[in-house]
Write a protein that holds these residues in place. Structure first.
Motif, PDB file in Angstrom:
ATOM      1  N   UNK A   1       0.829  -1.203   0.000  1.00  0.00           N
ATOM      2  CA  UNK A   1       0.000   0.000   0.000  1.00  0.00           C
ATOM      3  C   UNK A   1       0.870   1.263   0.000  1.00  0.00           C
ATOM      4  N   UNK A   2       1.942   1.268   0.783  1.00  0.00           N
ATOM      5  CA  UNK A   2       2.842   2.425   0.765  1.00  0.00           C
ATOM      6  C   UNK A   2       3.496   2.579  -0.603  1.00  0.00           C
ATOM      7  N   UNK A   3       3.881   1.482  -1.216  1.00  0.00           N
ATOM      8  CA  UNK A   3       4.504   1.550  -2.536  1.00  0.00           C
ATOM      9  C   UNK A   3       3.531   2.142  -3.547  1.00  0.00           C
ATOM     10  N   UNK A   4       2.276   1.773  -3.475  1.00  0.00           N
ATOM     11  CA  UNK A   4       1.269   2.313  -4.402  1.00  0.00           C
ATOM     12  C   UNK A   4       1.071   3.808  -4.190  1.00  0.00           C
ATOM     13  N   UNK A   5       1.015   4.221  -2.942  1.00  0.00           N
ATOM     14  CA  UNK A   5       0.884   5.651  -2.634  1.00  0.00           C
ATOM     15  C   UNK A   5       2.120   6.407  -3.102  1.00  0.00           C
ATOM     16  N   UNK A   6       3.313   5.822  -2.875  1.00  0.00           N
ATOM     17  CA  UNK A   6       4.543   6.475  -3.306  1.00  0.00           C
ATOM     18  C   UNK A   6       4.607   6.633  -4.816  1.00  0.00           C
ATOM     19  N   UNK A   7       4.197   5.596  -5.555  1.00  0.00           N
ATOM     20  CA  UNK A   7       4.207   5.677  -7.017  1.00  0.00           C
ATOM     21  C   UNK A   7       3.283   6.793  -7.497  1.00  0.00           C
ATOM     22  N   UNK A   8       2.103   6.924  -6.883  1.00  0.00           N
ATOM     23  CA  UNK A   8       1.189   8.002  -7.242  1.00  0.00           C
ATOM     24  C   UNK A   8       1.813   9.366  -6.989  1.00  0.00           C
ATOM     25  N   UNK A   9       2.455   9.515  -5.835  1.00  0.00           N
ATOM     26  CA  UNK A   9       3.066  10.805  -5.492  1.00  0.00           C
ATOM     27  C   UNK A   9       4.182  11.167  -6.461  1.00  0.00           C
ATOM     28  N   UNK A  10       5.002  10.202  -6.827  1.00  0.00           N
ATOM     29  CA  UNK A  10       6.065  10.469  -7.797  1.00  0.00           C
ATOM     30  C   UNK A  10       5.470  10.872  -9.150  1.00  0.00           C
ATOM     31  N   UNK A  11       4.388  10.190  -9.538  1.00  0.00           N
ATOM     32  CA  UNK A  11       3.762  10.518 -10.817  1.00  0.00           C
ATOM     33  C   UNK A  11       3.216  11.940 -10.810  1.00  0.00           C
ATOM     34  N   UNK A  12       2.776  12.397  -9.640  1.00  0.00           N
ATOM     35  CA  UNK A  12       2.239  13.752  -9.538  1.00  0.00           C
ATOM     36  C   UNK A  12       3.329  14.811  -9.421  1.00  0.00           C
ATOM     37  N   UNK A  13       4.605  14.377  -9.343  1.00  0.00           N
ATOM     38  CA  UNK A  13       5.713  15.324  -9.395  1.00  0.00           C
ATOM     39  C   UNK A  13       6.258  15.793  -8.065  1.00  0.00           C
ATOM     40  N   UNK A  14       5.927  15.128  -6.960  1.00  0.00           N
ATOM     41  CA  UNK A  14       6.493  15.526  -5.671  1.00  0.00           C
ATOM     42  C   UNK A  14       7.990  15.217  -5.655  1.00  0.00           C
ATOM     43  N   UNK A  15       8.789  16.179  -5.216  1.00  0.00           N
ATOM     44  CA  UNK A  15      10.246  16.060  -5.315  1.00  0.00           C
ATOM     45  C   UNK A  15      10.831  15.117  -4.279  1.00  0.00           C
ATOM     46  N   UNK A  16      10.191  14.970  -3.134  1.00  0.00           N
ATOM     47  CA  UNK A  16      10.679  14.078  -2.084  1.00  0.00           C
ATOM     48  C   UNK A  16       9.517  13.251  -1.563  1.00  0.00           C
ATOM     49  N   UNK A  17       9.607  11.942  -1.677  1.00  0.00           N
ATOM     50  CA  UNK A  17       8.582  11.038  -1.152  1.00  0.00           C
ATOM     51  C   UNK A  17       9.288  10.004  -0.282  1.00  0.00           C
ATOM     52  N   UNK A  18       9.068  10.069   1.011  1.00  0.00           N
ATOM     53  CA  UNK A  18       9.699   9.142   1.956  1.00  0.00           C
ATOM     54  C   UNK A  18       8.647   8.148   2.442  1.00  0.00           C
ATOM     55  N   UNK A  19       8.935   6.867   2.305  1.00  0.00           N
ATOM     56  CA  UNK A  19       8.032   5.807   2.752  1.00  0.00           C
ATOM     57  C   UNK A  19       8.588   5.196   4.029  1.00  0.00           C
ATOM     58  N   UNK A  20       7.751   5.035   5.029  1.00  0.00           N
ATOM     59  CA  UNK A  20       8.232   4.517   6.315  1.00  0.00           C
ATOM     60  C   UNK A  20       8.780   3.106   6.175  1.00  0.00           C
TER      61      UNK A  20
END
Length: 1281
Positions: A205-224
């Motif tokens: 679930x975190x990986x899916x959320x992270x992939x979405x955030x990267x696709x939206x262009x967020x420069x830093x995405x940290x997953x716990x």
């Protein structure tokens, strides 16, 4: 990774004030350089400037500051930096949003629910690092065999990396999440931290959320799940937030640093020091691993240079800087912690155990008596000033960095002028005080402050060593940092150490340590296996997989196989405990009964025995985590040797220095002129470019062949102290008495077996005078504060001459100063040869999990008599003539079975083990008291005991006088009163009459309601505990908490009332509920603040298979100038709450929601804090017990502020019914039932004016010397009970 001897190599520590540079030249020569970290008028970046200067001076070529440097001359660069630490301290990281599982948006705001400073009415908790929270509509829970909830059908089942099976209840709603995320960049937020429950084991679930955030262009995405995959959501959440908050700032700094070189340093190996003492490539340096980057280099430096692999004598690292001192330990392996707090943020990552205390060369000197303090008009003096005044620092050899232009030398004239002024004020006090005392000279005052500073630094060293069962005296003190050399001999002597080691680069050892460090690759993953044969093959496979990952990563960085070494660790604990140890099997080779990696069982049990004094042979061992640490050997080898001179050392001058026995001629030497055959007897001063070393009398310094300094520390003569008051010596005795109580606590925690004492730290240890008056108490658990004194004094009255040497008394009865029955107090009289009676008493009080009664846990919500609450001890001789009375105490613990519906203790083994641990703790305290008496004499020790109590007394008297003065001006009266009620209508009534001239008061509870049918009766000792807590809060400064606090107070409590019930009255609710109402009434009378939630919200549930107990936070009351904190414990409790992931892993429950309760805080000019909402979904048949207050009454507001909302206990039955459970109940639940707890809010302060602008948020200033390390964490945990 090959040596780069044809090029320049640089190791640079960029600190907050100075940047230290170590350079190795192509011909092997070594250079060190120190420059300001911030000097914008001369250069942009200090590390770049340091490299430029060395290159320019060594090559003779010009390297203009305005042009990028040529990197072709550079072999490698290694750096430690405080960039991340400073951004955290100053809250100047990247703007961040938190994405978290729905229902938990306030989880990191609530945190552990404990307040950091026990006696601050304004609860100040460092701000969270994120600005916005977005809840992710998803949920994953751990599967529990045989437990199904009606109507809750999982979408699918999955297996996590730990081997646990999980149920996916809701897949993440990514479409909704995308809509929520789209607005963040327009608000300036480009960094995200993602925390989803149980992602440590299953991260899809975190990986899916992270992939979405990267696709939206967020420069830093940290997953716990990537930053630190360890169980426990709260610290993992803080860690991932820190990573998202700090990593962009680190990247910005790295971009700026590399821009100072042609080509951006792409062809140069650039490594950065991490918090764990290992180097990592620049592109992998991240925020969560960078906070201790600077200090870690110093630990590596002293560990590599000071530790003798043959002698194997452990080292204490002592790094004394300007405002703080770092203390650490090395004994052949780096000592790591995996959860530590820096600047209020708990990070779950491997970190060297570096303990920081607020005592350094720049620490300010104050004189305080009672609530009055003073320092010179020209500004506070510092420890450095004290050394200067004593002749221990020579201005002519000190850097010229002072004055408005930072180019002036130290001013001895200004320092002496300020000390004369301060000495005059101290002498004025000594003449005026009733305790008397001889006048002091300037040098005696300065020397006194030095002793106080030394003792303040000795305490954490003792704690750090003794916490793990080590003898402090059997260590070498490795001293480094600019200020430590003046104190090293004195501190070593005070701790019984015989040797001090000071490296030739001690002034820049953090930088040198970077050159000695290895490149580290570390991987870790969680585990849920037992350490037993049927799982060995799986453990070995997982270890081999992680080891392969480490080895390949280091190979890819250029390390040959011969340069690579691997360490395997298992995070082990006995099942049913939380006390996990990260264990290596080094020295314990594998055998037929172990996994192939090594004999971890033997390694674990031996270390457990060393640290805790016992093992649990029949208990299974659980593996929580598997960790592999790979090291690529890349540290340099220093080949520099010092020649011998065959002649005596020549001093450059002889000065006069002040020591304990007055001024002595002291020779001054320059380190650079000494050779390895020189031996220098103290007193002497050795001056280096970056530090000054004081060799005290009876000490001898010797230069080693490597150019380092070894000092043999001898015993100095003892200076006799009289019984008259020495104002500065008073502080030292206060430290010593507190240290005795702390060391008792360490023994008790180490040798106890129960979770309550060993892990929750629910205990107190204390020292008492011959009259039973409290002298020192540690830790400060509010409900224990005044109560133990009552217990000791009761035994003195009851037993009198029957107290013999070798006796130990056990007591818990409310009439004998007990709080509630599970709190067992063990008292040991301290006898001294030649004395007719006890000269002191020591005692320890610990909460035992069960001592019998009508319910497990001995805290029944509906008890009506004391006998229903467990075993009772009034003046029971636990030890007689040195013999532990096991048979008699066993019979007493089983005695409740004689009463209807009652059982004897359900955990006799733990009771007996913990009682023995309490006896051992007292024995340690007794021995330390006698050692103190042997050092100073009985009369002196007892005299200073009295002075310490008088100090506390004066602080309370000053507070009462000031309150009386204000009250007289406002109302003309010196009497205040207040009243509040329990939920059943019972009044708590108080009238306070104050004598302004004396600073005394009568607290009269006449009019308070009668004893109740139930267990909300509060023993007399509870009122005293509440009173001493309130007095300390209102004094508002750090004073010793002892008998003196109550000396100006008379207390009237009517017999037969709820505050002084009959001998057999039930009292368990009085301890946890009525105590809070007493506090509310006292603060209402003094108008100190609005009421806080006034409840501990006691919730317990269990079955034949397990049991669980918690207290839950609420809202804190507001006060003049501040809003109440939301979601925090207040006043008489400070218990930490179980992490959501641990709760769901170990108990048949799912936490559906844990968040703030908006609007429950009282409105006002200053708002009361909000309570919390906590929803527990049960997965099995359990019995739920609730013991709460403020369900029908509301926490009051003050001065027009509104009351906070009352609490509510609701039960949502699986059949759809919703029931109000009331304040106190026991009810049987079935799977699918949901208990919803709504805790009270705090009261508001001041009338809310709609036309008036709301008060501006007060700017929080972060302390410049934040404490940290395992010693600090232990103390915080102790005061969170």
């Amino acid at each position: 990774m090959a040596e780069t001897m044809q090029k320049f190599d640089f190791a640079i520590d960029r600190g907050g004030t100075f940047t230290d540079v170590f350079a190795r030249c192509p011909d092997g020569r070594e250079r060190v350089l120190k420059l300001l970290s911030h000097d914008p008028q001369n250069y942009k970046d200090a590390p770049t400037e340091g490299i430029r200067r060395v290159l320019e001076e060594e090559t003779g070529r010009s390297f203009p500051r305005d042009q990028p440097l040529d990197p072709s001359l550079i072999g490698w660069i290694r750096m430690g930096t405080t960039v991340a630490t400073n951004a955290l301290l100053e809250r100047k990281g990247e703007r961040t949003a938190l994405l978290i599982t729905r229902g938990f948006k306030d989880l990191l705001h609530i945190g552990t629910q404990a307040r950091p400073r026990l006696f601050d009415l304004e609860v100040r908790v460092p701000d969270v690092l994120y600005e916005e929270v977005i809840e992710v509509d998803e949920r994953v829970v751990l599967k529990q065999d045989g437990r199904r909830i009606p109507g809750r059908n999982p979408v699918k089942e999955v297996t996590g990396v730990t081997g646990d099976v999980l149920e996916v209840w809701r897949e993440p709603d990514l479409q909704r999440l995308e809509c929520d995320l789209e607005g963040l960049p327009s608000r300036g937020i480009t960094s995200l931290a993602v925390l989803l429950l149980h992602s440590y084991t299953w991260s899809d679930h975190e990986q899916a959320v992270g992939a979405l955030a990267h696709r939206l262009g967020f420069s830093q995405v940290s997953l716990s799940s990537e930053v630190m995959p360890m169980v426990r959501a709260v610290p993992r959440g803080y860690t991932v937030c820190a990573d998202a908050y700090l990593t962009p700032k680190i990247q910005q700094y790295l971009k700026g640093f590399t821009s100072g070189f042609k080509g951006g340093l792409k062809e140069v190996t650039v490594l950065f020091m991490q918090s764990d003492g290992g180097l990592t490539p620049m592109d992998r340096f991240c925020g969560s691993r960078a906070v201790l980057s600077g200090p870690a280099g110093g630990v590596v430096g002293y560990a590599v240079t000071s530790y003798d692999q043959t002698e194997k004598k452990p080292i204490i690292g002592f790094d004394m800087g300007g405002t703080s001192t770092d203390v650490s330990r090395y004994a052949g392996q780096y000592e790591h912690v995996f959860e530590a707090t820096t600047a209020g943020i708990t990070l779950q990552a491997p970190q060297l155990d570096i303990n920081t205390v607020a005592a350094g060369g720049g620490s300010r000197l104050f004189f305080r008596w009672g609530s009055k303090s003073s320092h010179p008009a020209g500004g506070p003096l510092t420890v450095t000033d004290a050394n200067l005044a004593l002749g221990r620092l020579l201005p002519s050899y000190f850097p010229k960095i002072f004055g408005p232009c930072e180019n002036e030398p130290l001013s001895i004239e200004e320092t002496m002028k300020s000390f004369r002024q301060l000495t005059q004020e101290i002498n004025h006090f000594l003449i005026a005080t009733k305790d008397g005392g001889s006048k002091m000279a300037v040098e005696e005052v300065a020397m006194g402050f030095i002793r106080v500073a030394n003792e303040a630094m000795c305490r954490p060293i003792r704690a750090l060593t003794q916490a793990k069962g080590h003898d402090t005296s059997q260590h070498v003190l490795a001293c480094f940092g600019g200020a430590g050399g003046q104190h090293a001999c004195a501190i070593a002597r005070a701790l019984g150490m015989k040797s001090v080691f000071i490296h030739k680069y001690s002034g820049v050892l953090s930088a040198y340590g970077l050159a000695l460090a290895d490149v580290v690759e570390e991987v870790q993953e969680p585990c849920s296996l037992r350490y037993e044969p049927r799982f060995f093959e799986e453990l070995d496979c997982r270890v081999e997989r992680l080891t392969s990952r480490c080895r390949e990563a280091l190979k890819a960085r250029g390390f040959a196989s011969a340069q690579v070494s691997m360490e395997v660790f298992l995070h082990l604990r006995y099942e049913g405990t939380d006390c996990a140890l990260m264990v290596t099997a080094e020295g314990h080779p594998s055998d037929a009964r172990s996994c192939r990696t090594g004999d971890f069982r033997t390694a674990f049990t031996q270390r457990y025995l060393k640290e805790f004094g016992f093992t649990i042979p029949d208990r299974p061992i659980a593996v929580d985590d598997i960790r592999v640490r790979g090291s690529g050997k890349s540290g340099i080898k220093s080949l520099t040797k010092v020649k011998s001179s065959q002649g005596p050392p020549n001093p450059v001058e002889v000065t006069r220095c002040y020591f304990d026995n007055g001024y002595l001629d002291t020779r001054v030497y320059l380190w650079e002129e000494l050779t390895c055959d020189h031996s220098i007897a103290g007193p002497a001063i050795i001056i280096d470019k970056n530090s000054t070393i004081l060799v005290e009398p009876c000490c001898v310094a010797q230069l080693t062949t490597g150019g380092d300094l070894r000092i043999a520390v001898g015993s100095d003569h003892v200076v006799m102290l009289g019984t008259e008051l020495n104002a500065v010596q008073l502080s030292i005795f206060s430290h010593r008495f507190m240290s005795i109580a702390e060391q008792m606590g360490r023994v008790l925690q180490r040798t106890s077996i129960s979770t309550n004492i060993k892990e929750r730290l629910d205990f107190s240890c204390a020292v008492f005078g011959p009259d039973g008056g409290l002298v020192s108490n540690a830790p400060h658990i509010p409900v224990h504060l005044g109560a133990m004194q009552e217990t000791v004094q009761y035994q003195i009255r009851a037993l009198g001459d029957d107290l013999k040497e070798g006796d130990v008394i056990l007591s818990n009865h409310p009439c004998a100063g007990g709080s509630h029955l599970p709190d067992l107090t063990v008292i040991t009289p301290v006898f001294r040869k030649g004395s007719t009676g006890p000269v002191f008493f020591v005692a320890s009080r610990g909460h035992h999990a069960d001592i019998g009664g009508i319910t497990p846990g001995s805290m029944p919500p509906h008890s009506t008599s004391l006998q229903q609450e467990g075993a009772v001890f009034t003046s029971f001789k636990l030890v007689t003539a040195g013999t532990f009375q096991e048979e008699a105490v066993t019979a007493a613990l089983m005695a409740p079975v004689q009463y209807p519906g009652c059982s004897g203790t359900r955990n006799l083994h733990d009771n007996l083990s913990d009682l023995r641990a309490q006896v051992a703790a007292n024995q340690r305290g007794s021995r330390l008291v006698l050692e103190l008496i042997d050092s100073y004499g009985l009369e002196v020790v007892q005299a200073y005991m009295g002075y310490i109590q008088s100090n506390a007394e004066m602080a309370v008297r000053d507070m009462l006088k000031e309150f009386a003065r204000r009250q007289r001006q406002l109302t003309g009266l010196l009497e205040v009163e207040a009243e509040d009620h329990m939920d059943d209508g019972t009044p708590i009534r108080l009238r306070v009459q104050i004598n302004e001239a004396e600073g005394s008061a009568v607290f009269d509870f006449t009019g308070t309601g009668t004893e109740v049918w139930g267990n909300c009766n509060a023993p007399r000792a509870i009122t005293f505990s509440a009173l001493i807590y309130c007095l300390r809060c209102m004094v508002g400064q750090d004073i010793p908490l002892n008998q003196g606090c109550l000396a100006p107070i008379s207390v009237v409590i009517p017999a037969g009332s709820i505050l002084q019930p009959s001998r057999d009255a039930a009292v368990v609710g009085g301890n946890v509920l009525t105590s809070q109402r007493v506090v509310d009434v006292i603060f209402r009378a003094f108008e100190a603040c609005a009421a806080s939630q006034g409840c501990m919200n006691n919730v317990s549930f269990g079955s034949d298979r397990s049991g669980y107990y918690e207290t839950v936070a609420g809202g804190a009351g507001a006060g003049e100038g501040w809003h109440g904190r939301s979601g925090v414990h207040s006043h008489m409790t400070n218990t930490r709450i179980t992490d959501p992931e641990i709760l769901e892993k170990r108990y048949p429950v799912i936490l559906e929601c844990f968040s703030l309760r908006p609007g429950s805080g009282g409105r006002g000019r200053y708002r009361g804090g909000d309570g919390v909402v906590r929803k527990l979904l049960f997965r099995d048949n359990v019995v739920l017990s609730v013991l709460t207050e403020r369900r029908s009454t509301r926490p009051y507001g003050l001065h027009g502020g509104e009351a906070g909302a009352s609490g509510l206990n609701l039960l949502h039955k699986v059949d759809g019914r919703v029931l109000n459970l009331g304040a106190k109940t026991t009810v049987s639940l079935e799977p699918g039932d949901v208990f919803c707890l709504y805790t009270p809010g705090g009261g508001g302060y001041g009338k809310e004016d709609s036309n008036e602008k709301p008060p501006a948020k007060r700017q929080r200033v972060t302390e410049s010397f934040p404490e940290r390390g395992s010693v600090f964490e232990y103390r915080q945990a102790q005061e969170s009970v």
